[in-house]
Write an enzyme that holds these catalytic residues in place. Structure first.
Site, PDB file in Angstrom:
ATOM      1  N   PRO A 108     -26.289  20.687  15.843  1.00 10.11           N
ATOM      2  CG  PRO A 108     -25.697  20.895  13.530  1.00 10.11           C
ATOM      3  CD  PRO A 108     -25.411  20.085  14.965  1.00 10.11           C
ATOM      4  CD  GLU A 109     -28.801  22.813  21.267  1.00  6.43           C
ATOM      5  OE1 GLU A 109     -29.647  23.691  21.736  1.00  6.43           O
ATOM      6  OE2 GLU A 109     -28.220  22.157  21.734  1.00  6.43           O
TER       7      GLU A 109
END
Length: 282
Positions: free
Chosen positions: A2-3
């Site tokens: 997850p960015e």
DNA sequence: TGCCCCCTGCAG
DNA sequence: CTGCAGGGGGCA
């Protein structure tokens, strides 16, 4: 993990499901995944969700849960309904909890929020709202790239702080800019036509302007397509994001560039796999 | 500023 | 079996 776009996808997906809901119980299956006194949250109502860098904040009165999903974290919500469209919900999620489930939040309305994290790098911290300011939790983070205050001049000023470092490596530094990770750093360099190995001191103003747009456009596209699901990422409904179908370089080693057909290169920068088109990116 | 490390599991 | 994976803290 997850960015920024994946955390934003989770925030947007979770907001309508848990804002206004009250915690009934928290089941911590892996103690290292949760810090703070969970009993303080029982009977507390979720009043807001926010994101800073790659951290999701779940706000309660006086208290906030900070969630970092690191490489393999997931937040999946199951409502009370046992059946959706005639099918058992487990068809949508796989069986939950599963062997990667580390924390389960149970709500008064029967809903459950599962924090899954195969690699156990992720964490959830319960902090007092007053302490977020006092303890300067967010002070280390650089500017948010999707805020309108983020201009190309600010980008340049930030990146030049590490002038002899490859631009792609600097983009990953959360103290320089918040929220960019390995996928979107590669994509932003491609959109800007910049070789990821180029040192920031050597970038022209024209290149900084293109990189500024490349960052914003790659992140916005990431959100538009619900994030990137190379291996673990799913949204709160347990569904994968589609962004990698639209990525120009990430995870496309040896495949033809979508613009010029040249095979995409993979190198290692700062210890991380880095993809680029040797023809389009100079 | 560059490693090593935290973990688990999958592809090659 | 080795190497690698959306992250990043701690250490020299």
């Amino acid at each position: 993990m997850p960015e920024l776009p994946e955390v934003e996808t989770i925030r947007l997906g979770l907001a309508g499901k848990i804002i206004g809901s009250t915690i009934r119980n928290i089941n911590v299956l892996n103690p290292k995944s949760f810090s703070g006194d969970k009993k303080l949250l029982v009977h507390k109502k979720v009043i807001n969700l926010f994101r800073r860098a790659k951290i999701l904040g779940v706000e309660f009165t006086h208290l906030t849960l900070l969630v970092h999903l690191k490489m393999s974290g997931q937040l999946i919500y199951q409502g009370k309904e046992k059946f959706v469209g005639g099918h058992p919900t487990r068809d949508m999620f796989g069986d939950l909890p599963n062997k990667s489930t580390r924390v389960i939040f149970e709500f008064d309305n029967g809903g459950k929020l599962y924090f899954n994290d195969q690699r156990k790098f992720g964490w959830i911290k319960l902090v007092e709202n007053a302490r977020i300011r006092e303890q300067k939790v967010f002070d280390k983070f650089g500017p948010e790239p999707l805020e309108k205050e983020f201009t190309w001049e600010i980008l340049k000023r930030q990146l030049v702080k590490r002038k002899n470092t490859p631009v792609k490596v600097v983009l990953l530094d959360q103290a320089v800019i918040s929220g960019i990770g390995n996928i979107y750093a590669c994509e932003a360099c491609f959109l800007a036509g910049i070789n990821p190995n180029k040192k920031t001191i050597r970038l022209t103003d024209k290149e900084y302007k293109k990189l500024h747009l490349g960052i914003i456009n790659s992140l916005k596209n990431g959100i538009k397509y619900g994030g990137s699901s190379k291996t673990h990422f799913v949204n709160p409904e347990g569904k994968k994001g589609l962004f990698l179908n639209y990525a120009f370089v990430y995870s496309r080693e040896k495949l033809p560039c979508k613009i010029c057909k040249t095979p995409i290169n993979k190198i290692k920068l700062g210890g991380r796999g880095t993809y680029f088109c040797p023809a389009c990116q100079k």
